[in-house]
Write a protein that holds these residues in place. Structure first.
Motif, mmCIF file in Angstrom:
data_model
loop_
_atom_site.group_PDB
_atom_site.id
_atom_site.type_symbol
_atom_site.label_atom_id
_atom_site.label_comp_id
_atom_site.label_asym_id
_atom_site.label_seq_id
_atom_site.Cartn_x
_atom_site.Cartn_y
_atom_site.Cartn_z
ATOM 1 N N THR A 111 93.435 86.219 45.757
ATOM 2 C CA THR A 111 93.419 86.621 47.583
ATOM 3 C C THR A 111 93.182 85.426 47.553
ATOM 4 O OG1 THR A 111 93.297 89.107 47.044
ATOM 5 C CG2 THR A 111 92.501 88.045 49.026
ATOM 6 N N VAL A 112 93.625 84.810 48.453
ATOM 7 C CA VAL A 112 93.002 82.952 49.198
ATOM 8 C C VAL A 112 93.079 83.505 50.588
ATOM 9 C CG1 VAL A 112 93.536 80.857 49.882
ATOM 10 C CG2 VAL A 112 94.245 82.129 47.536
ATOM 11 N N ALA A 113 91.385 83.412 51.417
ATOM 12 C CA ALA A 113 91.281 84.026 52.783
ATOM 13 C C ALA A 113 90.348 82.711 53.527
ATOM 14 C CB ALA A 113 90.397 85.205 52.477
ATOM 15 N N ASN A 114 91.037 83.152 55.075
ATOM 16 C CA ASN A 114 90.185 82.269 56.051
ATOM 17 C C ASN A 114 89.342 83.383 56.831
ATOM 18 O OD1 ASN A 114 89.349 80.665 58.062
ATOM 19 N ND2 ASN A 114 91.305 80.531 58.827
ATOM 20 N N ARG A 115 88.356 83.224 56.635
ATOM 21 C CA ARG A 115 88.261 84.276 57.640
ATOM 22 C C ARG A 115 88.152 85.401 57.588
ATOM 23 N NH1 ARG A 115 86.705 80.052 60.714
ATOM 24 N NH2 ARG A 115 88.835 80.183 61.665
ATOM 25 N N GLU A 116 88.854 86.653 57.988
ATOM 26 C CA GLU A 116 89.671 87.939 57.955
ATOM 27 C C GLU A 116 91.418 87.989 57.401
ATOM 28 O OE1 GLU A 116 90.666 86.588 61.951
ATOM 29 O OE2 GLU A 116 88.815 86.650 61.007
ATOM 30 N N ARG A 117 92.022 86.854 57.773
ATOM 31 C CA ARG A 117 93.005 86.301 57.243
ATOM 32 C C ARG A 117 93.434 85.831 55.512
ATOM 33 N NH1 ARG A 117 96.633 85.661 61.168
ATOM 34 N NH2 ARG A 117 95.071 85.184 63.508
ATOM 35 N N SER A 118 93.730 87.174 55.096
ATOM 36 C CA SER A 118 93.895 87.120 53.737
ATOM 37 C C SER A 118 95.324 87.025 53.023
ATOM 38 C CB SER A 118 92.923 88.183 53.059
ATOM 39 O OG SER A 118 93.417 89.198 53.224
ATOM 40 N N LYS A 119 95.546 86.227 52.047
ATOM 41 C CA LYS A 119 96.876 86.732 51.621
ATOM 42 C C LYS A 119 96.554 86.853 49.934
ATOM 43 C CE LYS A 119 101.437 86.786 51.422
ATOM 44 N NZ LYS A 119 102.193 87.643 52.369
ATOM 45 N N GLN A 120 97.560 87.516 49.240
ATOM 46 C CA GLN A 120 97.461 87.679 47.849
ATOM 47 C C GLN A 120 98.328 86.737 47.102
ATOM 48 O OE1 GLN A 120 95.730 89.659 46.076
ATOM 49 N NE2 GLN A 120 96.349 88.705 43.975
ATOM 50 N N VAL A 121 98.107 85.405 46.471
ATOM 51 C CA VAL A 121 99.189 84.828 45.917
ATOM 52 C C VAL A 121 98.765 83.983 44.503
ATOM 53 C CG1 VAL A 121 99.905 83.704 48.495
ATOM 54 C CG2 VAL A 121 97.817 82.648 46.850
ATOM 55 N N TYR A 122 99.866 83.757 44.145
ATOM 56 C CA TYR A 122 99.410 82.736 42.619
ATOM 57 C C TYR A 122 98.254 81.256 42.957
ATOM 58 C CZ TYR A 122 102.695 85.944 39.900
ATOM 59 O OH TYR A 122 102.637 86.961 39.518
ATOM 60 N N VAL A 172 94.575 73.300 62.028
ATOM 61 C CA VAL A 172 95.042 72.136 60.985
ATOM 62 C C VAL A 172 94.256 72.846 59.569
ATOM 63 C CG1 VAL A 172 94.805 69.554 59.953
ATOM 64 C CG2 VAL A 172 95.151 70.369 61.991
ATOM 65 N N ALA A 173 94.653 72.788 59.196
ATOM 66 C CA ALA A 173 94.293 73.811 57.507
ATOM 67 C C ALA A 173 93.386 72.418 56.710
ATOM 68 C CB ALA A 173 95.337 74.188 56.600
ATOM 69 N N VAL A 174 94.177 71.308 56.716
ATOM 70 C CA VAL A 174 93.205 70.359 56.385
ATOM 71 C C VAL A 174 91.205 69.938 56.468
ATOM 72 C CG1 VAL A 174 93.188 68.029 54.712
ATOM 73 C CG2 VAL A 174 95.300 69.265 55.152
ATOM 74 N N GLY A 175 91.018 70.172 55.608
ATOM 75 C CA GLY A 175 88.976 70.280 56.252
ATOM 76 C C GLY A 175 88.277 71.077 55.929
ATOM 77 N N ASN A 176 89.200 71.967 56.401
ATOM 78 C CA ASN A 176 88.861 73.913 56.853
ATOM 79 C C ASN A 176 88.405 74.579 54.813
ATOM 80 O OD1 ASN A 176 88.235 74.134 58.829
ATOM 81 N ND2 ASN A 176 90.384 74.387 59.636
ATOM 82 N N THR A 177 87.766 75.537 54.824
ATOM 83 C CA THR A 177 86.881 76.110 54.114
ATOM 84 C C THR A 177 87.828 77.305 53.391
ATOM 85 O OG1 THR A 177 85.191 75.144 53.946
ATOM 86 C CG2 THR A 177 85.104 76.751 52.595
ATOM 87 N N VAL A 185 85.854 77.406 48.542
ATOM 88 C CA VAL A 185 86.519 75.704 48.179
ATOM 89 C C VAL A 185 87.128 75.378 49.554
ATOM 90 C CG1 VAL A 185 87.189 76.866 46.141
ATOM 91 C CG2 VAL A 185 89.136 76.976 47.852
ATOM 92 N N ARG A 186 87.495 73.817 49.576
ATOM 93 C CA ARG A 186 87.709 73.071 51.200
ATOM 94 C C ARG A 186 88.987 72.738 50.704
ATOM 95 N NH1 ARG A 186 87.155 67.860 52.116
ATOM 96 N NH2 ARG A 186 85.867 67.188 49.874
ATOM 97 N N VAL A 187 90.665 72.990 51.912
ATOM 98 C CA VAL A 187 91.100 72.539 51.779
ATOM 99 C C VAL A 187 91.573 71.407 51.849
ATOM 100 C CG1 VAL A 187 93.571 73.117 52.426
ATOM 101 C CG2 VAL A 187 91.841 74.661 52.979
ATOM 102 N N ILE A 188 92.259 70.841 50.470
ATOM 103 C CA ILE A 188 92.797 68.992 51.149
ATOM 104 C C ILE A 188 93.740 68.733 51.106
ATOM 105 C CG2 ILE A 188 89.717 68.152 49.485
ATOM 106 C CD1 ILE A 188 92.734 68.103 46.811
ATOM 107 N N GLY A 189 94.368 69.685 50.976
ATOM 108 C CA GLY A 189 95.768 68.976 51.347
ATOM 109 C C GLY A 189 96.867 70.314 51.107
ATOM 110 N N VAL A 190 98.408 70.165 52.346
ATOM 111 C CA VAL A 190 99.168 71.379 51.896
ATOM 112 C C VAL A 190 100.609 70.373 51.726
ATOM 113 C CG1 VAL A 190 100.231 72.258 54.099
ATOM 114 C CG2 VAL A 190 97.842 72.148 53.923
ATOM 115 N N MET A 191 100.908 71.833 50.875
ATOM 116 C CA MET A 191 102.721 71.130 50.485
ATOM 117 C C MET A 191 103.611 71.472 51.590
ATOM 118 S SD MET A 191 102.370 71.772 46.650
ATOM 119 C CE MET A 191 101.347 73.547 46.492
ATOM 120 N N GLU A 192 104.372 70.621 50.850
ATOM 121 C CA GLU A 192 105.897 71.023 51.802
ATOM 122 C C GLU A 192 106.307 72.206 51.259
ATOM 123 O OE1 GLU A 192 109.005 67.627 50.950
ATOM 124 O OE2 GLU A 192 107.501 66.090 53.238
#
Lengths: 400, 399
Positions: A111-122, A172-177, A185-192
C-alpha cells in the motif's frame, strides 16, 4: 463467342435481375466481411501483444528462481529453497561479458499512501537501469540513485497514474513524502504512463532501491533477474553462458531462464491459431452464401431455358453455355468478395480511428484468401447450374 | 391454420430442389451455432467441475489486498503477511470445519538415486479432506502442532513413480535442499487439474515448508465450512477476526469458491455467446438465401396470387400464406440443423472423447426458435410484396 462477349452476356443477365443479384452479393459480402474483419482483429491482437513485448525493450532474458520438470508448471510462483540472490546478479554482470545490463528485481504488492489517500500497487525493488531496460521514461524528477546494490535509501519513483491518484489536482508529487507499508519515503521521480506492459500496469507501480525492498519484504531472494543482452550477440550462446555461471554458483539448475523471444513466440502462435479458428468458423457463412448463389442460378437456368435453347440452336457448344453460367457465378461472387473486403477495410479504419493503439488492418494474406475463396465458392457452386444449362436439349428448350 | 401450413408445405414440395437448398443454408447455420455453443457449454461445465471437485464450501485467503489485477501474494512479497497464528485464530469462526495453512514453492526433490524439480506444498493434516484428494498408500501428514516442524513428506503418485522406479518409497528418505525427509505416504493418482499435473507434487508439513523456503508467512489459508451456515456470515466473521488482528486493515483478499465459480461461469458465457454469434453469421446469410428464393417465387407465382385474390382471398390471407411458407422453410432447416449439429457432437465425442461438449436442451429449443424467427424475418419482404399485388395487374402479368 469471344471471351469478352461471354462476360458481357453474364453481366447483362445479372443486371437484368438486380434485386436477386443484390441479395446474392449481400450474402457473399457478409461472409467475406466477417472473415476478413475477424482475421484483421485477430492479427491486430497478435501484433498488439507483439508490440507490448517489443516495448519491454529487446533482447531481454528473465531469470526466475525455481525450476520445474513438470510441463505446464509456472516457474516464479511461490517460493524456492534456493534463492536467486543479489550476488547471483552481480556474478552474471561480472562474468558474462555480452550482457548490456543486469537488473535485479524484488517484487511485492504494497500500500502506497499520501495521508488518507492510499492505493495497493506493485512496488518493485530494483536499480536505476530498470527504467531503460523496460523502455520507460521519467516525466519529472530523477531516476533511482546509483547505489551499491546492498544499500537502501528511503526514496521512490512513482508511476504516472499512481502519482495523480495520490496527489490529485496538479499537486506536485516530487519532493513530497509518501508511506510504503509502514515506511516513509521521499518521492524523487514520476514516470510517464506507458500503459500495461504484459500484465504489469506501469502507471500503477512504484520503484524503490532493491535493498530497501528486500529488507521491507524480509526476503533474501530476488523475484527475478532481468538481463538485457547486447544487440549484436548470440542470444542462445549468452543464455547458455549465464546458465553455466549460475549452475556453478548453485550446484544445480534450480532456476529458469526465459528469453523474451520464446515467450513472445509461443503467445504469437497461440493467437494465430485462435485467429484461424475464428476465421474458419466465420467462413462457414461463405459456404452458406455459395449455396444461396447455386439456388438462384438454378432458378435462373430454368427461367432462361428458351434463351439457352436459342444459343444452342445458333451453334453454341456445351462448353460455351457452361462458360456463360460459370462466368455469371464468378462475377457475382468476386463482386461480393470485393464489396465485403471494402466493408471490412472501412470497418477496420473506423475501429482504428477510435482505438489508434489497436491496428486491426486485415493482413494481406487474409485479403487474398478472402477474394480467392469467395470467387472459388462462386465457381464451385456455379458448376451444377452451369452443367444443368449446358445439358439442355435445344429443341426441347426452345419449344418451352 | 392447418390449411395454411398444408398450402405452404405444398408450395415447398412443389419446388423440392430450391426448398432443399434454402433449408440447407439455414441448417448449416443452425448446426454451426449448436456445435459451437455446445463446445462453449462443455468447456464451462468442465471448468466448473474442475473447481467444484474441491467442494463448493471453500474460502481461500491470500495476503495483500487485490485492487487492480490478479491474486496478491501469488507473485512476490508483501509486508501484509498472513501467519499461522492468523490461521489458528480463524478456528473459532462458527461453522468452520477445516483450515489448511498453505505455503508453496518449487524445489528439487532427490531420492532413490534420482532427482526431480517439482512444486512443494506445505500443508497440514486436513488437506486431503479439504481438497478431496485421496491417499494411495501409507499415511498423510499427522495432526499436531502447526508450528512444529517434522521431517516427513508425502509424494504425489508421479513423483513417487519417477524417483522410486522399482521400489516402495515408504520409509525411504528424500532430500529437499539441506533436509532429509522420510516418505510416509503416497497420494492416489489424480491426473491434471487446469493443465497442472497434480500428481507431480510433494506435500510436507507447513512449518517444514516455511523453513525450506525461508518464509515467515503463509501463501494462502484454505477454509472449508459447514453447508448449514450461510456463506456471507462465515465471510463476515473471518473478515472481522483478521482485520482486528491486522490492526484494523483489510490487507488480505478473500475468495469464496462460489464467487470464483460464478465469475468463471459468466466469463465462459460471454465467450460462448461471442463464438455462437460468429457462427450465427452463417444463419444471417442463410436468411438472405431464403429471402432471395421467396422473392423469386412470389415473382413466379404472380398469376396464382392474382387468381387467389380474384377469388376473394384478402391481402392478409396472402401475407399469411407466404409467411407460413417462410416459417416452414426456417423450421425444417432448423430441425435439419439441430440434427446435423447433434450428430457432429456425437461424432466428435466418439473421435475426441477428451473434448468437453455439452448440449443443454434449452439450447436446442433456442435453436428452433431462432430458425423460426429467421424464417419470419426472411419472409416479411416477399410476403408483403405478394400481399400488395394488385389482382388485375397480377392476372394480366401472367397472361
Amino acid at each position: 463467342m469471344r471471351s469478352a462477349d461471354k462476360w458481357r452476356f453474364a453481366l447483362n443477365a445479372l443486371l437484368h435481375n438486380r434485386l436477386r443479384t443484390g441479395l446474392c452479393l449481400l450474402g457473399i459480402s457478409i461472409g467475406v466481411t466477417a472473415v476478413v474483419l475477424l482475421t484483421g482483429l485477430g492479427e491486430g491482437a497478435r501484433r498488439y501483444v507483439g508490440a507490448q513485448f517489443q516495448s519491454l525493450g529487446t533482447n531481454l532474458v528473465f531469470i526466475f528462481p525455481g525450476h520445474a520438470d513438470t510441463e505446464g508448471a509456472m516457474p516464479g510462483l511461490g517460493g524456492a529453497p534456493n534463492d536467486l540472490s543479489l550476488q547471483d546478479a552481480r556474478a552474471l554482470q561480472r562474468e558474462v561479458r555480452q550482457l548490456k545490463t543486469v537488473v535485479p528485481i524484488s517484487l511485492g504488492s504494497e500500500t502506497v499512501a499520501n495521508r488518507e489517500r492510499s492505493k495497493q500497487v506493485y512496488v518493485l525493488g530494483t536499480t536505476p537501469q530498470f527504467i531503460e531496460a523496460r523502455g520507460l521514461r521519467l516525466s519529472s524528477g530523477v531516476n533511482l540513485p546509483e547505489l551499491d546494490w546492498e544499500r537502501g535509501q528511503p526514496v521512490i519513483v512513482l508511476g504516472g497514474e499512481l502519482a495523480r491518484e495520490l496527489f490529485p489536482g496538479g499537486e506536485v508529487a516530487v519532493g513530497n513524502t509518501v508511506r510504503v507499508g509502514d515506511r516513509r519515503v521521499r518521492v524523487i521521480g514520476v514516470m510517464e504512463d506507458r500503459g500495461t506492459q504484459v500484465g504489469l500496469d506501469t502507471g500503477l507501480m512504484g520503484l524503490i532501491p532493491v535493498a530497501s525492498a528486500m529488507s521491507m519484504y524480509n526476503e533474501s531472494g530476488l523475484f527475478r533477474i532481468l538481463v538485457e543482452i547486447g544487440a549484436q550477440t548470440d542470444t542462445d550462446r549468452t543464455v547458455a553462458r549465464m546458465r553455466e555461471v549460475l549452475m556453478e554458483r548453485h550446484g544445480e539448475e534450480d532456476f529458469t531462464c526465459k528469453t523474451q523471444e520464446s515467450v513472445a513466440g509461443s503467445l504469437s502462435t497461440i493467437m494465430r491459431v485462435l485467429t484461424l479458428a475464428l476465421a474458419g468458423i466465420a467462413s462457414v457463412s461463405l459456404a452458406v452464401a455459395g449455396i444461396g448463389i447455386m439456388n438462384v442460378m438454378l432458378v435462373s437456368v430454368s427461367e432462361r431455358r428458351s434463351e439457352v435453347g436459342l444459343l444452342r440452336a445458333l451453334g453454341a457448344g456445351h462448353a460455351q453455355v457452361r462458360g456463360i453460367f460459370l462466368a455469371e457465378a464468378a462475377l457475382i461472387s468476386a463482386a461480393g468478395g470485393v464489396i465485403g473486403l471494402a466493408i471490412a477495410i472501412v470497418a477496420s479504419l473506423v475501429l482504428r480511428s477510435f482505438y489508434p493503439a489497436f491496428d486491426a488492418t486485415p493482413p494481406w494474406w487474409s485479403v487474398l484468401a478472402a477474394l480467392g475463396v469467395s470467387t472459388g465458392v462462386g465457381l464451385l457452386f456455379g458448376v451444377m447450374p452451369a452443367n444443368k444449362a449446358s445439358r439442355l436439349d435445344p429443341v426441347v428448350a426452345l419449344r418451352s | 391454420m392447418g390449411n395454411l401450413f398444408s398450402l405452404a408445405l405444398g408450395a415447398i414440395l412443389g419446388h423440392r430442389q430450391r426448398s432443399l437448398l434454402s433449408m440447407l443454408g439455414i441448417a448449416i447455420g443452425i448446426a454451426a451455432v449448436v456445435l459451437l455453443t455446445s463446445m462453449g457449454e462443455g468447456t464451462r461445465r468442465f471448468i466448473s467441475a474442475e473447481f467444484s471437485q474441491f467442494g463448493t464450501h471453500i474460502i481461500a485467503i491470500n495476503p495483500g489486498k487485490a485492487e487492480t489485477f490478479g491474486i496478491p501474494g501469488m507473485m512476490g512479497g508483501t509486508t501484509q503477511k498472513l501467519t499461522i497464528d492468523d490461521a489458528l485464530a480463524l478456528r473459532r469462526v462458527q461453522g468452520v470445519e477445516r483450515i489448511v495453512p498453505l505455503v508453496f514453492g518449487q524445489g528439487r526433490v532427490e531420492g532413490g538415486g534420482r532427482a526431480r524439480s517439482i512444486m512443494i506444498f506445505g500443508v497440514t493434516s486436513d488437506m486431503p479432506d479439504l481438497w478431496k484428494f485421496d491417499l494411495g498408500v501409507g499415511l498423510f501428514i499427522p495432526e499436531g502442532d502447526w508450528k512444529r516442524e517434522s521431517q516427513v513428506c508425502v509424494l504425489g503418485a508421479r513423483v513417487s513413480r519417477e524417483l522410486f522406479v522399482d521400489g516402495n518409497p515408504l520409509g525411504n528418505f528424500v532430500r529437499v535442499a539441506d533436509r532429509r525427509l522420510r516418505v510416509i505416504g503416497v497420494m492416489a493418482a489424480r491426473g491434471n487439474i487446469f493443465g497442472q499435473d497434480i500428481d507431480d507434487v510433494a506435500y510436507v508439513p507447513t512449518a517444514t515448508a516455511m523453513q525450506l523456503f525461508n518464509r515467515e508467512e503463509l501463501g494462502e489459508i484454505d477454509i472449508e465450512y459447514s453447508e448449514s451456515v450461510i456463506t456471507a456470515r462465515v465471510v463476515a466473521d473471518i473478515k472481522a477476526i483478521l482485520t482486528e488482528r491486522h490492526g484494523g486493515r483489510e490487507d488480505y483478499t478473500l475468495n469464496t469458491q462460489q464467487e470464483m465459480l460464478s465469475v468463471m461461469g459468466s466469463v465462459m458465457d460471454v465467450v460462448t455467446m461471442a463464438v455462437g454469434a460468429i457462427g450465427g453469421i452463417s444463419l444471417l446469410v442463410g436468411a438472405v438465401g431464403i429471402l432471395t428464393m421467396m422473392w423469386i417465387s412470389v415473382g413466379e407465382r404472380t398469376g396464382e396470387i392474382g387468381l387467389m385474390k380474384a377469388l376473394g382471398a384478402t391481402s392478409s390471407k396472402i401475407l399469411k400464406v407466404f409467411m407460413a411458407e417462410a416459417i416452414v422453410l426456417g423450421l425444417l432447416g432448423g430441425v435439419a440443423g439441430v440434427l446435423l449439429g447433434l450428430s457432429c457432437v456425437v461424432v466428435i465425442r466418439a473421435i475426441v472423447p477428451d473434448l468437453p461438449l455439452g448440449t443443454p436442451p434449452e439450447f436446442v429449443v433456442a435453436a428452433f426458435l431462432i430458425s423460426v424467427v429467421t424464417g419470419v424475418l426472411a419472409g416479411i419482404l416477399p410476403a408483403r410484396r405478394a400481399a400488395n399485388l394488385d389482382p388485375i395487374e397480377a392476372l394480366r402479368a401472367d397472361g
